[in-house]
Design a protein around this motif. Sequence first.
Motif, PDB file in Angstrom:
ATOM      1  N   VAL A   1      10.904   3.232   0.657  1.00 46.88           N
ATOM      2  CA  VAL A   1      11.506   2.835  -0.623  1.00 46.88           C
ATOM      3  C   VAL A   1      12.891   3.464  -0.713  1.00 46.88           C
ATOM      4  O   VAL A   1      13.037   4.681  -0.655  1.00 46.88           O
TER       5      VAL A   1
ATOM      6  N   ASN B   1      -1.931   4.193  -4.040  1.00 48.26           N
ATOM      7  CA  ASN B   1      -2.216   2.946  -4.745  1.00 48.26           C
ATOM      8  C   ASN B   1      -1.983   1.725  -3.867  1.00 48.26           C
ATOM      9  O   ASN B   1      -1.275   1.773  -2.871  1.00 48.26           O
TER      10      ASN B   1
ATOM     11  N   CYS C   1       5.550   3.211   2.574  1.00 45.01           N
ATOM     12  CA  CYS C   1       4.518   2.261   2.171  1.00 45.01           C
ATOM     13  C   CYS C   1       4.315   1.241   3.279  1.00 45.01           C
ATOM     14  O   CYS C   1       5.047   1.218   4.272  1.00 45.01           O
TER      15      CYS C   1
ATOM     16  N   SER D   1       9.567   7.249  -0.694  1.00 41.21           N
ATOM     17  CA  SER D   1       8.161   7.219  -0.295  1.00 41.21           C
ATOM     18  C   SER D   1       7.974   6.143   0.775  1.00 41.21           C
ATOM     19  O   SER D   1       8.740   5.198   0.877  1.00 41.21           O
TER      20      SER D   1
ATOM     21  N   ASN E   1       0.845  -1.191   0.000  1.00 35.81           N
ATOM     22  CA  ASN E   1       0.000   0.000   0.000  1.00 35.81           C
ATOM     23  C   ASN E   1       0.872   1.228   0.000  1.00 35.81           C
ATOM     24  O   ASN E   1       1.697   1.406   0.896  1.00 35.81           O
ATOM     25  N   GLY E   2       0.678   2.068  -1.017  1.00 41.24           N
ATOM     26  CA  GLY E   2       1.334   3.364  -1.049  1.00 41.24           C
ATOM     27  C   GLY E   2       0.329   4.431  -0.665  1.00 41.24           C
ATOM     28  O   GLY E   2      -0.787   4.125  -0.245  1.00 41.24           O
TER      29      GLY E   2
ATOM     30  N   MET F   1       7.222   2.331  -6.703  1.00 43.51           N
ATOM     31  CA  MET F   1       6.858   3.536  -5.967  1.00 43.51           C
ATOM     32  C   MET F   1       8.065   4.458  -5.954  1.00 43.51           C
ATOM     33  O   MET F   1       9.199   4.011  -6.099  1.00 43.51           O
TER      34      MET F   1
ATOM     35  N   VAL G   1       5.217  -3.342  -8.641  1.00 41.26           N
ATOM     36  CA  VAL G   1       5.261  -2.563  -7.413  1.00 41.26           C
ATOM     37  C   VAL G   1       6.290  -1.451  -7.509  1.00 41.26           C
ATOM     38  O   VAL G   1       7.319  -1.523  -6.877  1.00 41.26           O
TER      39      VAL G   1
END
Length: 123
Positions: free
Chosen positions: A69, A28, A56, A54, A24-25, A50, A48
């Motif tokens: 990330v 999205n 997640c 970021s 889960n970001g 991202m 996947v």
Amino acid sequence: MTSTVFPRPRQHKRTPVSLDVTVNGVLNVVEGRITDLSEGGARIEGGVIMPVRSRCEVHYGGQTVYAIVMWAEVDRMGVRFPYELVDGPLYNALERARGAWSSEPAQIFRSMRPATFGRRGLS
């Protein structure tokens, strides 16, 4: 005089795994597969992608693990866990994978090769 910067050595041993996860970001939710795991992070492959830096969530077996990330490529990314894995389904999967890889390599090879080898097995 110039100084050379050496990468910091990894704190945790990476272990090959194959675990389907949901990531889960902020905007999205995507499916992926962890292919490399340690207590401190993971490599996730699939759709996947991202942005670097970021935050997640990685969902596996009813557990939610927070991640950042660290790097991203076309079809995979590397994440770092701000809190090390010490228990839960993801940690248990890591321990099981380490147990499988710690088996004697020769035993694994013997179990995978055919009963006969070359022409010696032919009569």
